[in-house]
Design an enzyme around this catalytic site. Structure first.
Site, PDB file in Angstrom:
ATOM      1  N   GLN A  46      36.735  34.303  11.211  1.00 13.32           N
ATOM      2  CA  GLN A  46      37.854  34.100  10.295  1.00 13.32           C
ATOM      3  C   GLN A  46      37.334  33.908   8.871  1.00 13.32           C
ATOM      4  O   GLN A  46      36.336  33.215   8.691  1.00 13.32           O
ATOM      5  CB  GLN A  46      38.669  32.866  10.707  1.00 13.32           C
ATOM      6  CG  GLN A  46      40.051  32.839  10.099  1.00 13.32           C
ATOM      7  CD  GLN A  46      40.857  31.588  10.527  1.00 13.32           C
ATOM      8  OE1 GLN A  46      40.313  30.654  11.094  1.00 13.32           O
ATOM      9  NE2 GLN A  46      42.140  31.593  10.260  1.00 13.32           N
ATOM     10  N   PRO A  72      29.714  25.722   9.089  1.00 10.59           N
ATOM     11  CA  PRO A  72      30.370  25.492   7.794  1.00 10.59           C
ATOM     12  C   PRO A  72      31.755  24.860   7.874  1.00 10.59           C
ATOM     13  O   PRO A  72      32.282  24.416   6.864  1.00 10.59           O
ATOM     14  CB  PRO A  72      30.461  26.900   7.188  1.00 10.59           C
ATOM     15  CG  PRO A  72      30.451  27.817   8.364  1.00 10.59           C
ATOM     16  CD  PRO A  72      29.593  27.159   9.399  1.00 10.59           C
ATOM     17  N   MET A  96      36.602  25.606  14.709  1.00  8.83           N
ATOM     18  CA  MET A  96      37.153  26.958  14.706  1.00  8.83           C
ATOM     19  C   MET A  96      37.716  27.220  16.096  1.00  8.83           C
ATOM     20  O   MET A  96      37.022  27.049  17.099  1.00  8.83           O
ATOM     21  CB  MET A  96      36.055  27.966  14.333  1.00  8.83           C
ATOM     22  CG  MET A  96      36.526  29.412  14.332  1.00  8.83           C
ATOM     23  SD  MET A  96      37.841  29.699  13.089  1.00  8.83           S
ATOM     24  CE  MET A  96      38.804  30.950  13.939  1.00  8.83           C
ATOM     25  N   HIS A 146      43.502  19.392  16.787  1.00  7.27           N
ATOM     26  CA  HIS A 146      43.854  20.489  15.881  1.00  7.27           C
ATOM     27  C   HIS A 146      43.450  21.845  16.480  1.00  7.27           C
ATOM     28  O   HIS A 146      44.276  22.757  16.597  1.00  7.27           O
ATOM     29  CB  HIS A 146      43.181  20.264  14.523  1.00  7.27           C
ATOM     30  CG  HIS A 146      43.425  21.361  13.528  1.00  7.27           C
ATOM     31  ND1 HIS A 146      44.410  21.276  12.563  1.00  7.27           N
ATOM     32  CD2 HIS A 146      42.838  22.562  13.356  1.00  7.27           C
ATOM     33  CE1 HIS A 146      44.406  22.378  11.839  1.00  7.27           C
ATOM     34  NE2 HIS A 146      43.453  23.188  12.303  1.00  7.27           N
ATOM     35  N   GLU A 147      42.188  21.964  16.854  1.00  3.95           N
ATOM     36  CA  GLU A 147      41.730  23.266  17.380  1.00  3.95           C
ATOM     37  C   GLU A 147      42.436  23.606  18.690  1.00  3.95           C
ATOM     38  O   GLU A 147      42.761  24.765  18.942  1.00  3.95           O
ATOM     39  CB  GLU A 147      40.205  23.283  17.559  1.00  3.95           C
ATOM     40  CG  GLU A 147      39.395  22.947  16.304  1.00  3.95           C
ATOM     41  CD  GLU A 147      39.830  23.675  15.029  1.00  3.95           C
ATOM     42  OE1 GLU A 147      40.387  24.781  15.118  1.00  3.95           O
ATOM     43  OE2 GLU A 147      39.624  23.099  13.936  1.00  3.95           O
ATOM     44  N   HIS A 182      45.802  25.090  18.070  1.00  2.00           N
ATOM     45  CA  HIS A 182      45.731  26.518  17.722  1.00  2.00           C
ATOM     46  C   HIS A 182      45.853  27.423  18.947  1.00  2.00           C
ATOM     47  O   HIS A 182      46.121  28.616  18.806  1.00  2.00           O
ATOM     48  CB  HIS A 182      44.407  26.834  17.029  1.00  2.00           C
ATOM     49  CG  HIS A 182      44.416  26.646  15.536  1.00  2.00           C
ATOM     50  ND1 HIS A 182      45.334  27.259  14.711  1.00  2.00           N
ATOM     51  CD2 HIS A 182      43.585  25.939  14.714  1.00  2.00           C
ATOM     52  CE1 HIS A 182      45.066  26.938  13.443  1.00  2.00           C
ATOM     53  NE2 HIS A 182      44.017  26.127  13.413  1.00  2.00           N
ATOM     54  N   GLU A 238      48.177  27.442  10.149  1.00  2.00           N
ATOM     55  CA  GLU A 238      47.634  26.099   9.915  1.00  2.00           C
ATOM     56  C   GLU A 238      48.710  25.014   9.773  1.00  2.00           C
ATOM     57  O   GLU A 238      48.519  23.895  10.232  1.00  2.00           O
ATOM     58  CB  GLU A 238      46.708  26.103   8.702  1.00  2.00           C
ATOM     59  CG  GLU A 238      45.472  27.002   8.868  1.00  2.00           C
ATOM     60  CD  GLU A 238      44.553  26.603  10.021  1.00  2.00           C
ATOM     61  OE1 GLU A 238      44.634  25.461  10.511  1.00  2.00           O
ATOM     62  OE2 GLU A 238      43.735  27.463  10.438  1.00  2.00           O
ATOM     63  N   TYR A 240      47.917  23.932   5.097  1.00  2.00           N
ATOM     64  CA  TYR A 240      47.783  22.904   6.136  1.00  2.00           C
ATOM     65  C   TYR A 240      48.854  21.819   6.001  1.00  2.00           C
ATOM     66  O   TYR A 240      49.669  21.612   6.886  1.00  2.00           O
ATOM     67  CB  TYR A 240      46.405  22.239   6.037  1.00  2.00           C
ATOM     68  CG  TYR A 240      45.269  23.111   6.513  1.00  2.00           C
ATOM     69  CD1 TYR A 240      44.748  24.114   5.695  1.00  2.00           C
ATOM     70  CD2 TYR A 240      44.707  22.936   7.771  1.00  2.00           C
ATOM     71  CE1 TYR A 240      43.697  24.906   6.121  1.00  2.00           C
ATOM     72  CE2 TYR A 240      43.642  23.736   8.203  1.00  2.00           C
ATOM     73  CZ  TYR A 240      43.144  24.711   7.379  1.00  2.00           C
ATOM     74  OH  TYR A 240      42.115  25.502   7.805  1.00  2.00           O
TER      75      TYR A 240
HETATM   76  N1  BES Z   1      40.956  28.050  11.568  1.00  2.00           N
HETATM   77  C1  BES Z   1      40.454  26.966  10.805  1.00  2.00           C
HETATM   78  C2  BES Z   1      39.154  27.269  10.121  1.00  2.00           C
HETATM   79  C3  BES Z   1      39.171  28.432   9.165  1.00  2.00           C
HETATM   80  C4  BES Z   1      40.268  28.702   8.356  1.00  2.00           C
HETATM   81  C5  BES Z   1      38.069  29.243   9.054  1.00  2.00           C
HETATM   82  C6  BES Z   1      40.244  29.795   7.485  1.00  2.00           C
HETATM   83  C7  BES Z   1      38.056  30.325   8.189  1.00  2.00           C
HETATM   84  C8  BES Z   1      39.148  30.604   7.400  1.00  2.00           C
HETATM   85  C9  BES Z   1      40.301  25.698  11.647  1.00  2.00           C
HETATM   86  O1  BES Z   1      41.277  25.552  12.625  1.00  2.00           O
HETATM   87  C10 BES Z   1      40.442  24.517  10.736  1.00  2.00           C
HETATM   88  O2  BES Z   1      41.480  24.387  10.152  1.00  2.00           O
HETATM   89  N2  BES Z   1      39.420  23.694  10.631  1.00  2.00           N
HETATM   90  C11 BES Z   1      39.420  22.496   9.802  1.00  2.00           C
HETATM   91  C12 BES Z   1      39.642  21.259  10.615  1.00  2.00           C
HETATM   92  C13 BES Z   1      41.037  20.795  10.741  1.00  2.00           C
HETATM   93  C14 BES Z   1      41.077  19.462  11.488  1.00  2.00           C
HETATM   94  C15 BES Z   1      41.818  20.715   9.473  1.00  2.00           C
HETATM   95  C16 BES Z   1      38.041  22.362   9.183  1.00  2.00           C
HETATM   96  O3  BES Z   1      37.167  23.122   9.537  1.00  2.00           O
HETATM   97  O4  BES Z   1      37.857  21.465   8.365  1.00  2.00           O
HETATM   98 ZN    ZN Z   2      43.173  25.100  11.750  1.00  2.00          ZN
END
Ligand code: BES
Ligand code: ZN
Length: 631
Positions: A165, A290, A294, A319-320, A323, A342, A409
């Site tokens: 992603q 990073p 995911m 959260h994950e 999804h 999100e 978000y």
């Molecule tokens: N899907 C996202 C990560 C993402 C978004 C990767 C857009 C690349 C592009 C994942 O679900 C996410 O939102 N991760 C957050 C944690 C969450 C608890 C808010 C993060 O990685 O901080």
């Molecule tokens: Zn997310």
């Protein structure tokens, strides 16, 4: 003007899909055609004419050259009499292409666009079914991070993971890399002998002595959810259908930390219907990952920085997991519709947390997210792209990662909260469950969602709601629900007490009295006027700098820099060298560069830390530090 992309067609499709829910045999093609109407600015592919239904990967993982070498075979489905198929590629070396088993030279590779990569156009003689591309990945494959043994917990074996992603899958697989297209996939992965490969698919539980692994993902997913990791990875079960993959050093800790995952799944299922993906496992990655997490289907990828030892950061797993419905079952049609992924997920995450850990706790989480939202909303409104505070984005010509702000978000979730309070929780829950059911294994644009919401919730009950303000307007509308946390009100009192006390003991709070979230609230609210000496006393008493909880440490480093306290610098340096999670790095480096001494410190740390970061992270930090790399 609002952008309604062919609303009539969407309505027609919707009426259609509501009427004959059971006519499965038609729904596939209908679904495919429905996709045509929304244009994806982040893909060259021609999925409106011909598209991949299934792809098979056959790859060798070569740690010597840091390359994946092998082939991908696409099985095609036609929507018209297409004469060519267009794939997205980025930095790949294409060795050879076969169409229906015969080698062809009738293909061309377009010019490289730094953001989107290149179109690979393959000519199709008469409705050819299969296109097989032999290729290897390039040195700028930003989906991949190749770690040397020093960057892992075990320090003996190398490690590789992918991050697809938003538009990075094309850097390791030639594919039609648009979220609008859904595919099934299978793979044969060859690794060095003592390593394990795992994917967003059914996974092995043991290391295969020959290093050969076969995978299958039989449910249709968008390409950004194809994922893989290779390393000295072991498996340990949590429940019957849940478990952890991690290096052995992290395995037991992770299993303990995630002990509530079965309860979370039960809560989610009770809220919004069946979990459709079979197993739910979590891969705990090395610290350079990073992101926090995911949502790769069947196998969430997670940062080790959530292993705090007290389960206090597991809302990330909620959260994950959420999804698995919002995002993976029902997917945003384009990256301009990212809030549908999100915003729903943050809302859903909080509902899971409320069910499993109670309302008080969930309220704290929501309050933290609201605080972040108000802050970032102001920042964006006064920046270059104030329109980025709209839920519906316009990321034409920009990196879809730019849409990864609190808006998608937390404004997304706040919008849903506000709707919930307007119509009542019971009604809203029925609506959300039906939404997931009706759009299961499909993609949806914001415009289609608005129509669906109007028809299935608002108009049905003659409810007036300022949808347009929320979705197509800047900022946060006034009719938002109030977000309140009683536990934080108590924390805030202590924050004010900081003005009055001489010694930290006088606060009357000892280390164990508060949860992680209460400490975060406390640190964030330390008034500007508090002197560095008091910061030092706080650090000595509570040991924030080295407490081991990444969220608290990161928050503390930022606040320390703001308050001119330097005692935490060695700990911060150690943190920045080891942790590659962008969410932490960005605000810390961002805070450092506000003063000339800070810039010096940031640069000296970054010299050591940068080699440990994933491309996604170092690209962001390069910009903050104005870092020039000699090629
Ligand atoms: N899907 C996202 C990560 C993402 C978004 C990767 C857009 C690349 C592009 C994942 O679900 C996410 O939102 N991760 C957050 C944690 C969450 C608890 C808010 C993060 O990685 O901080
Ligand atoms: Zn997310």
């Amino acid at each position: 003007m609002k952008k309604f992309i062919l609303p009539l067609i969407s309505i027609a499709v919707l009426i259609q899909s509501c009427k004959n829910e059971s006519s499965k045999e038609h729904s596939y093609d209908e679904g495919a055609k429905e996709l045509i109407e929304v244009i994806d600015k982040h893909s060259y592919s021609n999925i409106e004419s011909v598209r991949t239904k299934h792809l098979h990967l056959d790859l060798l993982v070569d740690f010597e050259s840091s390359k994946l070498v092998g082939s991908v075979e696409h099985e095609l489905e036609y929507l018209d009499d297409a004469k060519e198929v267009i794939f997205d590629i980025y930095g790949l070396s294409i060795e050879k292409i076969e169409v229906d088993g015969l080698e062809t030279t009738d293909y061309k590779i377009g010019e490289l666009d730094e953001l989107l990569g290149q179109p690979l156009t393959v000519q199709l003689p008469k409705k050819s079914k299969k296109v097989k591309i032999y290729y290897s990945t390039g040195s700028d494959a930003n989906a991949l991070q190749w770690l040397n043994p020093q960057q892992t917990a075990g320090k003996v074996n190398p490690y590789l993971f992918t991050q697809g992603q938003a538009i990075l899958t094309r850097t390791w697989i030639p594919c039609q890399d648009s979220p609008k297209n859904r595919i099934t996939y299978s793979a044969r992965i060859k690794t060095p002998e003592n390593l394990m490969a795992v994917m967003s698919a059914d996974n092995p539980k043991e290391i295969n002595p020959e290093g050969v692994y076969n995978f299958k993902m039989d449910q249709k997913i968008p390409t950004y959810l194809i994922a893989m990791a290779v390393g000295d990875i072991r498996f340990k079960a949590i429940g019957e259908h849940t478990g952890v993959y991690a290096e052995v050093e992290m395995l037991d800790k992770s299993v303990d930390e995630f002990a509530d995952v079965d309860k979370m799944i039960a809560a989610a299922v009770e809220l919004y219907g069946p979990y459709k993906w079979g197993r739910y496992d979590i891969l705990v990655l090395p610290p350079s990952f990073p992101f926090g997490g995911m949502e790769n289907p069947k196998l969430t990828f997670a940062t080790p920085t959530i292993i705090a030892g007290d389960k206090s950061l597991v809302s990330l797993i909620a959260h994950e997991l959420a999804h698995s419905w919002s995002g993976n079952l029902v997917t945003n049609a384009t990256w301009d519709d990212f809030w549908l992924n999100e915003g729903f997920t943050v809302y859903f995450e909080n509902r899971i947390m409320e069910k499993v850990y109670g309302k008080d706790y969930a309220d704290m989480l929501m309050s933290i997210s609201y605080q972040e939202l108000t802050h970032e909303n102001e920042e964006i409104l006064h920046g270059k792209h104030p329109d980025d505070t709209k839920l519906k984005l316009d990321l034409d010509g920009r990196n879809p990662d730019d849409g990864m702000t609190c808006i998608a978000y937390d404004k997304g979730a706040l919008f849903l909260r506000t709707l919930e309070s307007k119509v009542g929780r019971d009604k809203f829950d029925v609506f959300v469950s039906n939404y997931f059911k009706d759009y299961m294994f499909k993609t949806i644009s914001t415009e289609e969602f608005v129509t669906y919401l109007n028809e299935n919730l608002l108009e049905r009950d003659s409810i007036r709601f300022n949808l347009d303000d929320w979705i197509y307007g800047q900022g946060i509308p006034n009719n938002r629900v109030e977000i309140k946390s009683t536990r934080f009100e108590a924390v805030d009192k202590k924050v004010f007490a900081l003005y009055e006390i001489e010694e930290v003991q006088d606060l009357g709070i000892s280390k164990g009295d508060w949860s992680t979230q209460e400490w975060i609230r406390f640190i964030r609210c330390i008034p500007e006027k508090i002197e560095p000496e008091m910061m030092q006393k706080l650090d000595e008493f509570y040991e924030f700098s080295t407490c081991g909880n990444a969220e608290i440490m990161a928050e503390w480093y930022i606040s320390s820099i703001q308050h001119g306290y330097h005692g935490m610098e060695p700990a911060m340096e150690n943190f920045l060298i080891n942790v590659g999670r962008r969410k932490f790095l960005e605000p810390i480096y961002g805070q450092l560069v506000l003063t000339p001494e800070g810039v010096e410190l940031a640069k000296s740390i970054y010299t050591k830390a940068r080699p440990n970061y994933h491309a996604i992270s170092y690209k962001t930090i390069d910009e903050i530090l104005n870092w020039k790399v000699e090629k």
